[in-house]
Write a protein that holds these residues in place. Structure first.
Motif, PDB file in Angstrom:
ATOM      1  N   PHE A  41      -5.510   2.132   7.351  1.00 20.82           N
ATOM      2  CA  PHE A  41      -5.311   3.030   6.221  1.00 20.82           C
ATOM      3  C   PHE A  41      -6.570   3.849   5.947  1.00 20.82           C
ATOM      4  O   PHE A  41      -7.676   3.318   5.913  1.00 20.82           O
ATOM      5  CB  PHE A  41      -4.932   2.244   4.965  1.00 20.82           C
ATOM      6  CG  PHE A  41      -3.587   1.580   5.045  1.00 20.82           C
ATOM      7  CD1 PHE A  41      -2.440   2.271   4.703  1.00 20.82           C
ATOM      8  CD2 PHE A  41      -3.472   0.268   5.485  1.00 20.82           C
ATOM      9  CE1 PHE A  41      -1.193   1.666   4.772  1.00 20.82           C
ATOM     10  CE2 PHE A  41      -2.232  -0.342   5.560  1.00 20.82           C
ATOM     11  CZ  PHE A  41      -1.089   0.361   5.213  1.00 20.82           C
ATOM     12  N   THR A  43      -7.411   4.975   3.178  1.00 20.83           N
ATOM     13  CA  THR A  43      -7.980   4.434   1.940  1.00 20.83           C
ATOM     14  C   THR A  43      -9.074   3.417   2.243  1.00 20.83           C
ATOM     15  O   THR A  43     -10.184   3.498   1.703  1.00 20.83           O
ATOM     16  CB  THR A  43      -6.887   3.764   1.095  1.00 20.83           C
ATOM     17  OG1 THR A  43      -5.980   4.748   0.618  1.00 20.83           O
ATOM     18  CG2 THR A  43      -7.490   3.021  -0.106  1.00 20.83           C
ATOM     19  N   THR A  84      -8.853  10.477  -0.841  1.00 22.70           N
ATOM     20  CA  THR A  84      -7.982   9.331  -1.095  1.00 22.70           C
ATOM     21  C   THR A  84      -7.408   9.380  -2.508  1.00 22.70           C
ATOM     22  O   THR A  84      -6.191   9.244  -2.709  1.00 22.70           O
ATOM     23  CB  THR A  84      -8.765   8.014  -0.896  1.00 22.70           C
ATOM     24  OG1 THR A  84      -9.034   7.827   0.492  1.00 22.70           O
ATOM     25  CG2 THR A  84      -7.988   6.822  -1.413  1.00 22.70           C
ATOM     26  N   THR A  87      -5.018  12.402  -3.028  1.00 15.20           N
ATOM     27  CA  THR A  87      -3.787  12.218  -2.245  1.00 15.20           C
ATOM     28  C   THR A  87      -2.844  11.257  -2.951  1.00 15.20           C
ATOM     29  O   THR A  87      -1.622  11.470  -2.987  1.00 15.20           O
ATOM     30  CB  THR A  87      -4.119  11.691  -0.830  1.00 15.20           C
ATOM     31  OG1 THR A  87      -4.948  12.636  -0.153  1.00 15.20           O
ATOM     32  CG2 THR A  87      -2.851  11.456  -0.021  1.00 15.20           C
ATOM     33  N   LEU A  92       1.210  11.084  -2.780  1.00 16.68           N
ATOM     34  CA  LEU A  92       1.912   9.805  -2.664  1.00 16.68           C
ATOM     35  C   LEU A  92       2.682   9.440  -3.931  1.00 16.68           C
ATOM     36  O   LEU A  92       3.815   8.970  -3.853  1.00 16.68           O
ATOM     37  CB  LEU A  92       0.924   8.691  -2.308  1.00 16.68           C
ATOM     38  CG  LEU A  92       0.183   8.864  -0.980  1.00 16.68           C
ATOM     39  CD1 LEU A  92      -0.733   7.678  -0.715  1.00 16.68           C
ATOM     40  CD2 LEU A  92       1.168   9.042   0.168  1.00 16.68           C
ATOM     41  N   HIS A 114      -8.476   3.407  -5.001  1.00 22.33           N
ATOM     42  CA  HIS A 114      -7.765   4.661  -5.243  1.00 22.33           C
ATOM     43  C   HIS A 114      -8.317   5.457  -6.419  1.00 22.33           C
ATOM     44  O   HIS A 114      -8.065   6.655  -6.527  1.00 22.33           O
ATOM     45  CB  HIS A 114      -6.275   4.394  -5.497  1.00 22.33           C
ATOM     46  CG  HIS A 114      -5.536   3.949  -4.287  1.00 22.33           C
ATOM     47  ND1 HIS A 114      -4.326   3.265  -4.364  1.00 22.33           N
ATOM     48  CD2 HIS A 114      -5.808   4.071  -2.970  1.00 22.33           C
ATOM     49  CE1 HIS A 114      -3.901   2.996  -3.131  1.00 22.33           C
ATOM     50  NE2 HIS A 114      -4.783   3.478  -2.278  1.00 22.33           N
ATOM     51  N   TYR A 152      -4.077   9.273  13.395  1.00 26.35           N
ATOM     52  CA  TYR A 152      -2.827   8.908  12.730  1.00 26.35           C
ATOM     53  C   TYR A 152      -1.636   9.459  13.499  1.00 26.35           C
ATOM     54  O   TYR A 152      -0.636   8.754  13.722  1.00 26.35           O
ATOM     55  CB  TYR A 152      -2.854   9.441  11.301  1.00 26.35           C
ATOM     56  CG  TYR A 152      -1.665   9.037  10.459  1.00 26.35           C
ATOM     57  CD1 TYR A 152      -1.614   7.790   9.852  1.00 26.35           C
ATOM     58  CD2 TYR A 152      -0.585   9.907  10.263  1.00 26.35           C
ATOM     59  CE1 TYR A 152      -0.528   7.411   9.076  1.00 26.35           C
ATOM     60  CE2 TYR A 152       0.501   9.544   9.482  1.00 26.35           C
ATOM     61  CZ  TYR A 152       0.532   8.294   8.896  1.00 26.35           C
ATOM     62  OH  TYR A 152       1.612   7.932   8.125  1.00 26.35           O
ATOM     63  N   TYR A 169       2.269   6.786   5.473  1.00 24.15           N
ATOM     64  CA  TYR A 169       1.993   7.858   4.518  1.00 24.15           C
ATOM     65  C   TYR A 169       3.153   8.855   4.427  1.00 24.15           C
ATOM     66  O   TYR A 169       3.148   9.734   3.565  1.00 24.15           O
ATOM     67  CB  TYR A 169       0.711   8.609   4.896  1.00 24.15           C
ATOM     68  CG  TYR A 169      -0.554   7.835   4.607  1.00 24.15           C
ATOM     69  CD1 TYR A 169      -0.779   7.283   3.351  1.00 24.15           C
ATOM     70  CD2 TYR A 169      -1.519   7.640   5.583  1.00 24.15           C
ATOM     71  CE1 TYR A 169      -1.927   6.565   3.082  1.00 24.15           C
ATOM     72  CE2 TYR A 169      -2.682   6.927   5.321  1.00 24.15           C
ATOM     73  CZ  TYR A 169      -2.874   6.392   4.068  1.00 24.15           C
ATOM     74  OH  TYR A 169      -4.025   5.689   3.798  1.00 24.15           O
TER      75      TYR A 169
END
Length: 201
Positions: A41, A43, A84, A87, A92, A114, A152, A169
């Protein structure tokens, strides 16, 4: 030396380290597979980059002088965790819909990685570590996203079966990878410009 900045840098490093260690344990035993899963991830990767940069910054602050390369690394980490954070809130959360808080922010690790760590890094870098930033320096902040994006894509589409990632994602939902990657690159560029503006105030 600014004591508040030293505290912020070491706090980000210590909290991130604690969570990364927790990711490698399950029921009190070491579980390396859990950590390997977490490291896919952005993140987690962005927070580790930022934490490492914060640790180095804290050490050099105590020593009396932060080298330019450490300052640049701190900028890259700050930009990455800001990507992050934004996003989560602007891409998200809308895709998750109702209950997004429970999915993205309820767990302590999610709340820190986050939200709280990005905010701490921004305050630390943009308030206490101002040096001014040129446009060329600003572009270094795009490197983490520029490297992670192709990785990714490879992992969700082209990696051998068994080594492929789920599209966690949702960036390739309905084949929209090119548009989403363009959005992420453009968004990262704007974030970098924003951090540069704060540096140059």
């Amino acid at each position: 030396m600014n004591t508040a900045d030293v505290i912020l840098n070491f706090a980000v490093w210590a909290v991130t380290l604690a969570f990364v260690v927790s990711f490698s344990r399950k029921d009190g035993d070491w579980a390396p597979d859990r950590l390997r899963y977490a490291l896919r991830f952005f993140t987690c990767l962005s927070n580790i980059l930022c934490a490492d940069a914060c640790f180095l910054t804290g050490i050099f602050l105590l020593a009396g002088n932060v080298p330019q390369w450490v300052w640049t690394l701190k900028y890259m980490g700050t930009a990455a965790v800001t990507v992050t954070m934004l996003t989560v809130f602007f891409i998200l959360a809308p895709s998750v819909g109702k209950g997004w808080y429970d999915v993205l922010l309820k767990k302590p690790s999610d709340k820190f990685m986050h939200l709280l760590t990005p905010l701490a890094a921004l305050v630390s870098f943009c308030v206490f570590e101002k040096r001014g930033m040129s446009f060329a320096q600003c572009l270094w902040g795009m490197l983490p996203v520029a490297l992670y994006g192709p990785l990714y894509l490879y992992k969700i589409l082209y990696a051998p079966e068994g080594k492929r990632w789920d599209d966690f994602y949702g960036f390739n939902r309905n084949g929209r990878w090119p548009a989403m990657f363009a959005v992420m690159v453009a968004g990262t560029f704007l974030i970098c410009l924003g951090i540069r503006a704060l540096q140059n105030l």
